[in-house]
Design a protein around this motif. Structure first.
Motif: not given
Length: 331
Positions: A217-233
């Motif tokens: 979605g929209n990557y927003q409202m996060n001022g600290s580092w985070s890791t995202v794992n997207n499983v793409v079909t």
């Protein structure tokens, strides 16, 4: 002629076609250049062809080109030039497994910043590890990971080659990110688009104008580092093709808090053991519960499950609570 249209792109060639006028000429001239200045009647054409299509070769990878076409009527003269048709030759693509931490060697990203106020950079103004990242800055040299509240749409992209066969039908797109901004107005979006689509500075990407797929979605409202794992079909049509992974920064002209977007430690790889989907609860009573899920394709020999009263998710090293061979479990 009319309706100048882009066809197949490679790293060093581009094909294009057009529609003949009502009275077809004996041939057509085409002119291709990295200079956006339009050719004149005295410009020497790059080539001359008889059909209503041409392929220009010996191009440079990851370069912006413009092409024009005109009718050549022999002794009767020539028409005016139509165009320009603007396109970018693809980068020499990355291959999976792909990893980029923006610290060592050439990062091979292309930027579509135009004259926008906030632009993409690679540098040391932000980093999750070790020292550099891809980020937005309103400074001419990209010295800070800050942005100004001037309407902006900018893009950074990397071309990635998909394997010919992806048995699981899934790819993992993983990256570290932070982006505070303003909720629903200042954010990062991630797209996978065809390589014959080049983003335009100032224009927001949509599925309709790009033929692409938004990831997450929209990557927003996060001022600290985070890791995202997207499983793409992965659709079958992507197998064995080059696709363009685009990071898009958008902000409006209102308020919003720093920092804007920063991306680090990008990875893209084929998932060899596909994850199940659609985990749902069935019957639940005071001492038992049934859970079901959808098997991936191909289905595995079995499934591990993990149950806890803690909201902390398991890791790869977590010992499972149990194992079942079908996509359901009764606790």
């Amino acid at each position: 002629p009319s309706a100048l249209t882009l066809g197949t792109l490679t790293t060093t060639s581009a094909s294009f076609s057009w529609t003949a006028p009502a009275t077809a000429p004996s041939s057509y001239d085409y002119y291709i250049s990295t200079d956006p200045t339009a050719p004149t009647n005295t410009t020497t054409p790059t080539g001359n062809v008889n059909p209503t299509n041409a392929t220009a070769g010996s191009l440079t990878p990851s370069t912006n080109y413009n092409v024009w076409v005109r009718s050549n009527c022999g002794p009767a003269g020539t028409s005016f030039w139509i165009g320009p048709l603007n396109f970018n030759t693809p980068q020499i693509p990355g291959t999976m497994p792909y990893a980029q931490n923006f610290d060592s060697g050439a990062h091979n990203f292309s930027f579509v910043n135009g004259t926008q106020t906030n632009k993409w950079f690679v540098g040391t103004a932000a980093s999750n590890s070790p020292t550099s990242s891809l980020y937005i800055s309103d400074q001419a040299a990209g010295t800070t990971n800050t942005y100004s509240h001037t309407l902006t749409r900018v893009h950074a992209y990397r071309d990635i080659e998909f394997p010919t066969t992806i048995n699981s039908g899934q790819v993992l797109l993983k990256f570290d990110w932070r982006s505070l901004g303003e909720n629903n107005f200042d954010f990062v979006r991630v797209w996978i688009v065809p390589i014959n689509y080049t983003p335009v500075a100032g224009t927001q990407i949509t599925a309709a104008n790009s033929g692409g797929t938004q990831i997450g979605g929209n990557y927003q409202m996060n001022g600290s580092w985070s890791t995202v794992n997207n499983v793409v079909t992965v659709p079958a049509a992507w197998n064995g093709t080059i696709r363009r992974v685009v990071f898009e920064w958008s902000n409006d002209g209102g308020g919003g808090a720093n920092p804007p977007a920063a991306i680090d430690n990008l990875e893209m790889s084929v998932i060899t053991c596909a994850a199940p989907t659609n985990l749902v609860a069935g019957a639940i009573d005071p001492v038992s519960a049934v859970f079901n899920w959808t098997a991936p394709t191909p289905a595995p020999a079995g499934y591990d499950y993990y149950v806890t009263t803690s909201p902390v998710p398991p890791t790869a090293g977590t010992v499972p609570t149990g194992y079942v061979t079908s996509p359901t479990v009764t606790l």
